[in-house]
Design an enzyme around this catalytic site. Structure first.
Site, mmCIF file in Angstrom:
data_model
loop_
_atom_site.group_PDB
_atom_site.id
_atom_site.type_symbol
_atom_site.label_atom_id
_atom_site.label_comp_id
_atom_site.label_asym_id
_atom_site.label_seq_id
_atom_site.Cartn_x
_atom_site.Cartn_y
_atom_site.Cartn_z
ATOM 1 N N PRO A 1 0.824 -1.254 -0.007
ATOM 2 C CA PRO A 1 -0.010 0.190 0.082
ATOM 3 C C PRO A 1 0.850 1.058 0.008
ATOM 4 C CG PRO A 1 -0.223 -1.024 2.035
ATOM 5 C CD PRO A 1 0.710 -1.970 1.303
ATOM 6 N N ASN A 2 0.308 2.232 -0.601
ATOM 7 C CA ASN A 2 0.896 3.529 -0.933
ATOM 8 C C ASN A 2 2.287 3.746 -1.518
ATOM 9 O OD1 ASN A 2 -1.233 4.950 0.650
ATOM 10 N ND2 ASN A 2 -0.078 3.970 2.276
ATOM 11 N N HIS B 1 3.722 -4.564 9.642
ATOM 12 C CA HIS B 1 3.700 -4.676 10.903
ATOM 13 C C HIS B 1 2.603 -5.131 11.752
ATOM 14 C CE1 HIS B 1 6.820 -1.784 9.906
ATOM 15 N NE2 HIS B 1 5.928 -0.920 9.135
ATOM 16 N N ASP C 1 0.927 -15.430 6.806
ATOM 17 C CA ASP C 1 0.838 -16.678 6.447
ATOM 18 C C ASP C 1 0.928 -16.977 4.811
ATOM 19 O OD1 ASP C 1 0.475 -16.932 9.130
ATOM 20 O OD2 ASP C 1 -1.670 -17.019 9.099
ATOM 21 N N ARG D 1 12.539 4.897 12.635
ATOM 22 C CA ARG D 1 11.325 5.453 12.700
ATOM 23 C C ARG D 1 10.354 5.267 13.719
ATOM 24 N NH1 ARG D 1 8.662 5.093 7.021
ATOM 25 N NH2 ARG D 1 7.803 7.003 7.754
ATOM 26 N N ASN E 1 7.579 -5.612 -0.736
ATOM 27 C CA ASN E 1 7.643 -4.239 0.120
ATOM 28 C C ASN E 1 6.122 -4.413 0.779
ATOM 29 O OD1 ASN E 1 7.561 -2.045 1.670
ATOM 30 N ND2 ASN E 1 8.981 -0.766 0.112
ATOM 31 N N ALA F 1 2.720 -0.579 5.252
ATOM 32 C CA ALA F 1 2.475 -0.915 6.576
ATOM 33 C C ALA F 1 1.769 -2.134 6.988
ATOM 34 C CB ALA F 1 1.183 0.349 6.785
ATOM 35 N N ARG G 1 6.871 0.868 13.831
ATOM 36 C CA ARG G 1 7.545 0.468 12.475
ATOM 37 C C ARG G 1 8.723 -0.679 12.713
ATOM 38 N NH1 ARG G 1 5.352 3.369 8.485
ATOM 39 N NH2 ARG G 1 4.574 5.262 8.828
ATOM 40 N N GLU H 1 12.205 -9.473 2.101
ATOM 41 C CA GLU H 1 11.198 -8.189 2.364
ATOM 42 C C GLU H 1 12.462 -6.881 2.281
ATOM 43 O OE1 GLU H 1 10.086 -6.415 6.649
ATOM 44 O OE2 GLU H 1 8.915 -8.232 5.991
ATOM 45 N N ARG I 1 4.511 11.246 -1.857
ATOM 46 C CA ARG I 1 4.144 11.286 -0.571
ATOM 47 C C ARG I 1 5.571 11.370 0.176
ATOM 48 N NH1 ARG I 1 4.371 5.360 1.347
ATOM 49 N NH2 ARG I 1 3.710 6.042 3.334
ATOM 50 N N HIS J 1 12.458 -2.656 2.238
ATOM 51 C CA HIS J 1 11.967 -1.370 2.737
ATOM 52 C C HIS J 1 12.871 -0.019 2.122
ATOM 53 C CE1 HIS J 1 8.922 -2.811 5.120
ATOM 54 N NE2 HIS J 1 9.899 -3.849 5.700
ATOM 55 N N LEU J 2 12.142 0.789 1.779
ATOM 56 C CA LEU J 2 12.798 1.908 1.063
ATOM 57 C C LEU J 2 13.685 2.962 2.340
ATOM 58 C CD1 LEU J 2 10.273 3.246 -1.270
ATOM 59 C CD2 LEU J 2 12.531 2.408 -2.081
ATOM 60 N N SER J 3 12.816 3.084 3.565
ATOM 61 C CA SER J 3 13.265 3.787 4.461
ATOM 62 C C SER J 3 13.794 2.676 5.744
ATOM 63 C CB SER J 3 12.281 4.610 5.345
ATOM 64 O OG SER J 3 11.367 3.879 5.903
ATOM 65 N N TYR K 1 10.842 9.040 1.589
ATOM 66 C CA TYR K 1 10.935 7.890 0.626
ATOM 67 C C TYR K 1 11.709 8.264 -0.596
ATOM 68 C CZ TYR K 1 7.424 5.981 3.516
ATOM 69 O OH TYR K 1 6.703 5.227 4.660
#
Length: 147
Positions: A10-11, A81, A88, A108, A75, A78, A112, A99, A18, A101-103, A23
């Site tokens: 998402p996002n 978390h 699953d 953070r 990725n 959200a 997170r 997995e 954003r 993540h950009l950040s 990001y």
């Protein structure tokens, strides 16, 4: 040729729009072009999927099993978390998954810092911006013995 699936949660379709301080400036389309170009240079067949909906992400993970995908870079956004359903789904398909993540999620907000999906992945890469995905591709290449 090995098949790798990139799943953006998402996002992520709002990259470049954003929270640029978190990001970066790279747009979603620029990121995907970067990934496709790098995959081609590495001799990898790359498919990219994005959804803001948890069920769509789970459906695509399950389809990856039937498509005989060799590896996945995800990725989860959200969902990282708190989505036990996503966790699953990753566990059930038995496809090496990284997995990303950009950040740096560990620098953070406290919520997170915990990933419910990382324990069912072969590893987690965070904090390198778009290059996190490239590091994920390199890790999968090593795992899958891609020359």
């Amino acid at each position: 040729m090995k098949k790798i699936l990139v799943i953006h949660g998402p996002n992520l379709n709002f990259l470049g729009i954003r929270e640029k301080g978190v990001y970066g400036e790279m747009s979603f389309n620029e990121l995907n072009d970067y990934l496709l170009k790098t995959a081609e240079e590495m001799g990898i067949s790359l498919e990219i999927f994005q959804s803001n909906c948890e069920g769509d992400l789970i459906d695509r993970l399950q389809q990856a099993y039937y498509d005989e995908v060799d590896g996945i870079i995800i990725n989860p956004g959200a969902y990282t978390h708190y989505s036990y359903a996503l966790r699953d789904a990753i566990a059930s398909i038995n496809i090496p998954t990284v997995e990303v993540h950009l950040s740096n999620i560990h620098k953070r907000e406290e919520f997170r810092h915990t990933s419910v999906t990382a324990p069912v992945c072969i590893g987690q890469i965070a904090g390198f911006g778009a290059y996190s995905y490239i590091l994920g591709m390199q890790a999968l290449s090593k795992k899958l013995n891609i020359k």
